[in-house]
Scaffold this motif. Structure first.
Motif, PDB file in Angstrom:
ATOM      1  N   PRO A  20       0.833  -1.214   0.000  1.00  0.00           N
ATOM      2  CA  PRO A  20       0.000   0.000   0.000  1.00  0.00           C
ATOM      3  C   PRO A  20       0.865   1.261   0.000  1.00  0.00           C
ATOM      4  CG  PRO A  20       0.059  -0.945   2.193  1.00  0.00           C
ATOM      5  CD  PRO A  20       0.818  -1.879   1.299  1.00  0.00           C
ATOM      6  N   PHE A  21       0.890   1.987  -1.107  1.00  0.00           N
ATOM      7  CA  PHE A  21       1.669   3.223  -1.200  1.00  0.00           C
ATOM      8  C   PHE A  21       0.804   4.461  -0.973  1.00  0.00           C
ATOM      9  CE2 PHE A  21       4.336   0.236  -3.439  1.00  0.00           C
ATOM     10  CZ  PHE A  21       5.584   0.568  -2.979  1.00  0.00           C
ATOM     11  N   ASN A  22      -0.495   4.341  -1.228  1.00  0.00           N
ATOM     12  CA  ASN A  22      -1.471   5.413  -0.996  1.00  0.00           C
ATOM     13  C   ASN A  22      -1.268   6.653  -1.850  1.00  0.00           C
ATOM     14  OD1 ASN A  22      -2.586   3.755   1.002  1.00  0.00           O
ATOM     15  ND2 ASN A  22      -1.246   4.622   2.559  1.00  0.00           N
ATOM     16  N   ARG A  23      -0.369   6.608  -2.803  1.00  0.00           N
ATOM     17  CA  ARG A  23      -0.134   7.721  -3.731  1.00  0.00           C
ATOM     18  C   ARG A  23       0.400   7.161  -5.035  1.00  0.00           C
ATOM     19  NH1 ARG A  23       3.148  12.582  -0.837  1.00  0.00           N
ATOM     20  NH2 ARG A  23       1.892  12.716   1.028  1.00  0.00           N
ATOM     21  N   SER A  24       0.367   7.996  -6.044  1.00  0.00           N
ATOM     22  CA  SER A  24       0.984   7.647  -7.319  1.00  0.00           C
ATOM     23  C   SER A  24       2.167   8.579  -7.550  1.00  0.00           C
ATOM     24  CB  SER A  24      -0.018   7.798  -8.459  1.00  0.00           C
ATOM     25  OG  SER A  24      -1.063   6.883  -8.325  1.00  0.00           O
ATOM     26  N   ALA A  25       3.250   8.020  -8.093  1.00  0.00           N
ATOM     27  CA  ALA A  25       4.441   8.825  -8.367  1.00  0.00           C
ATOM     28  C   ALA A  25       5.309   8.081  -9.377  1.00  0.00           C
ATOM     29  CB  ALA A  25       5.229   9.081  -7.092  1.00  0.00           C
ATOM     30  N   ILE A  26       6.192   8.810 -10.011  1.00  0.00           N
ATOM     31  CA  ILE A  26       7.164   8.213 -10.927  1.00  0.00           C
ATOM     32  C   ILE A  26       8.543   8.736 -10.537  1.00  0.00           C
ATOM     33  CG2 ILE A  26       7.971   8.058 -13.306  1.00  0.00           C
ATOM     34  CD1 ILE A  26       5.088   8.366 -14.202  1.00  0.00           C
ATOM     35  N   PHE A  27       9.472   7.801 -10.353  1.00  0.00           N
ATOM     36  CA  PHE A  27      10.868   8.139 -10.067  1.00  0.00           C
ATOM     37  C   PHE A  27      11.697   7.569 -11.203  1.00  0.00           C
ATOM     38  CE2 PHE A  27       8.714   7.444  -6.025  1.00  0.00           C
ATOM     39  CZ  PHE A  27       8.985   8.629  -5.359  1.00  0.00           C
ATOM     40  N   TYR A  28      12.636   8.339 -11.694  1.00  0.00           N
ATOM     41  CA  TYR A  28      13.471   7.815 -12.769  1.00  0.00           C
ATOM     42  C   TYR A  28      14.853   8.429 -12.674  1.00  0.00           C
ATOM     43  CZ  TYR A  28      12.226  12.228 -14.997  1.00  0.00           C
ATOM     44  OH  TYR A  28      12.025  13.550 -15.253  1.00  0.00           O
ATOM     45  N   GLY A  29      15.780   7.718 -13.225  1.00  0.00           N
ATOM     46  CA  GLY A  29      17.164   8.149 -13.286  1.00  0.00           C
ATOM     47  C   GLY A  29      17.823   7.409 -14.430  1.00  0.00           C
ATOM     48  N   LYS A  30      19.103   7.553 -14.537  1.00  0.00           N
ATOM     49  CA  LYS A  30      19.811   6.904 -15.633  1.00  0.00           C
ATOM     50  C   LYS A  30      19.852   5.397 -15.377  1.00  0.00           C
ATOM     51  CE  LYS A  30      23.858   7.423 -18.461  1.00  0.00           C
ATOM     52  NZ  LYS A  30      25.069   8.182 -18.688  1.00  0.00           N
ATOM     53  N   GLY A  31      19.060   4.664 -16.140  1.00  0.00           N
ATOM     54  CA  GLY A  31      19.079   3.218 -16.044  1.00  0.00           C
ATOM     55  C   GLY A  31      18.001   2.595 -15.182  1.00  0.00           C
ATOM     56  N   PHE A  32      17.142   3.397 -14.567  1.00  0.00           N
ATOM     57  CA  PHE A  32      16.052   2.802 -13.797  1.00  0.00           C
ATOM     58  C   PHE A  32      14.823   3.701 -13.819  1.00  0.00           C
ATOM     59  CE2 PHE A  32      17.608   5.698 -10.635  1.00  0.00           C
ATOM     60  CZ  PHE A  32      16.511   6.021  -9.869  1.00  0.00           C
ATOM     61  N   THR A  33      13.670   3.070 -13.681  1.00  0.00           N
ATOM     62  CA  THR A  33      12.395   3.767 -13.592  1.00  0.00           C
ATOM     63  C   THR A  33      11.552   3.056 -12.544  1.00  0.00           C
ATOM     64  OG1 THR A  33      12.463   4.326 -15.939  1.00  0.00           O
ATOM     65  CG2 THR A  33      10.335   4.494 -14.851  1.00  0.00           C
ATOM     66  N   VAL A  34      10.909   3.824 -11.682  1.00  0.00           N
ATOM     67  CA  VAL A  34       9.992   3.269 -10.698  1.00  0.00           C
ATOM     68  C   VAL A  34       8.662   3.974 -10.883  1.00  0.00           C
ATOM     69  CG1 VAL A  34       9.548   2.813  -8.267  1.00  0.00           C
ATOM     70  CG2 VAL A  34      11.905   2.939  -9.086  1.00  0.00           C
ATOM     71  N   ASN A  35       7.634   3.207 -11.207  1.00  0.00           N
ATOM     72  CA  ASN A  35       6.294   3.730 -11.377  1.00  0.00           C
ATOM     73  C   ASN A  35       5.476   3.261 -10.175  1.00  0.00           C
ATOM     74  OD1 ASN A  35       3.840   4.596 -12.250  1.00  0.00           O
ATOM     75  ND2 ASN A  35       3.958   3.623 -14.258  1.00  0.00           N
ATOM     76  N   VAL A  36       5.105   4.181  -9.302  1.00  0.00           N
ATOM     77  CA  VAL A  36       4.376   3.850  -8.077  1.00  0.00           C
ATOM     78  C   VAL A  36       2.896   4.102  -8.302  1.00  0.00           C
ATOM     79  CG1 VAL A  36       4.099   4.372  -5.630  1.00  0.00           C
ATOM     80  CG2 VAL A  36       6.364   4.450  -6.659  1.00  0.00           C
ATOM     81  N   LYS A  37       2.095   3.076  -8.092  1.00  0.00           N
ATOM     82  CA  LYS A  37       0.638   3.184  -8.152  1.00  0.00           C
ATOM     83  C   LYS A  37       0.116   3.144  -6.710  1.00  0.00           C
ATOM     84  CE  LYS A  37       0.509   2.542 -12.692  1.00  0.00           C
ATOM     85  NZ  LYS A  37      -0.116   3.358 -13.669  1.00  0.00           N
ATOM     86  N   GLU A  38      -1.192   3.156  -6.540  1.00  0.00           N
ATOM     87  CA  GLU A  38      -1.786   3.120  -5.201  1.00  0.00           C
ATOM     88  C   GLU A  38      -1.420   1.841  -4.442  1.00  0.00           C
ATOM     89  OE1 GLU A  38      -3.791   5.457  -3.677  1.00  0.00           O
ATOM     90  OE2 GLU A  38      -3.420   6.814  -5.348  1.00  0.00           O
ATOM     91  N   ASP A  39      -1.365   0.701  -5.138  1.00  0.00           N
ATOM     92  CA  ASP A  39      -1.191  -0.579  -4.465  1.00  0.00           C
ATOM     93  C   ASP A  39       0.043  -1.372  -4.904  1.00  0.00           C
ATOM     94  OD1 ASP A  39      -2.151  -0.952  -6.996  1.00  0.00           O
ATOM     95  OD2 ASP A  39      -3.477  -2.612  -6.466  1.00  0.00           O
ATOM     96  N   LYS A  40       0.891  -0.793  -5.763  1.00  0.00           N
ATOM     97  CA  LYS A  40       2.078  -1.513  -6.237  1.00  0.00           C
ATOM     98  C   LYS A  40       3.118  -0.535  -6.777  1.00  0.00           C
ATOM     99  CE  LYS A  40      -0.099  -2.295 -10.666  1.00  0.00           C
ATOM    100  NZ  LYS A  40      -0.755  -3.273 -11.512  1.00  0.00           N
TER     101      LYS A  40
END
Length: 81
Positions: A20-40
């Motif tokens: 449970p993240f309770n928010r949506s967000a996107i983190f990215y950098g050189k060589g990685f991406t993290v897409n955060v949804k409400e539940d994953k």
């Protein structure tokens, strides 16, 4: 964080961590991406970044990284900034 993980193989498939993240967000950098949804969180890491991190086991690394992200997203006292 990556030094506490076991050594592991690289996979091209995205790693999905259900929590449970309770928010949506996107983190990215050189060589990685993290897409955060409400539940994953969906992690995409390049082979070169995996090598630079010291070949960590991706499932364990993503689980620990998601705990850090969860703390950062839910931080009210600004201690993660």
């Amino acid at each position: 964080m990556q030094k506490t993980c076991e050594k592991g193989e690289y996979t091209r498939k995205p790693i999905i961590v259900f929590a449970p993240f309770n928010r949506s967000a996107i983190f990215y950098g050189k060589g990685f991406t993290v897409n955060v949804k409400e539940d994953k969180a969906i992690f995409r890491i390049s082979r070169k970044t995996h090598r630079l991190l010291g070949f960590p086991k991706l499932s364990e690394f993503c689980e620990k990284f998601s705990e850090y992200i969860r703390g950062w997203l839910n931080d009210k006292g600004k201690e993660f900034n």
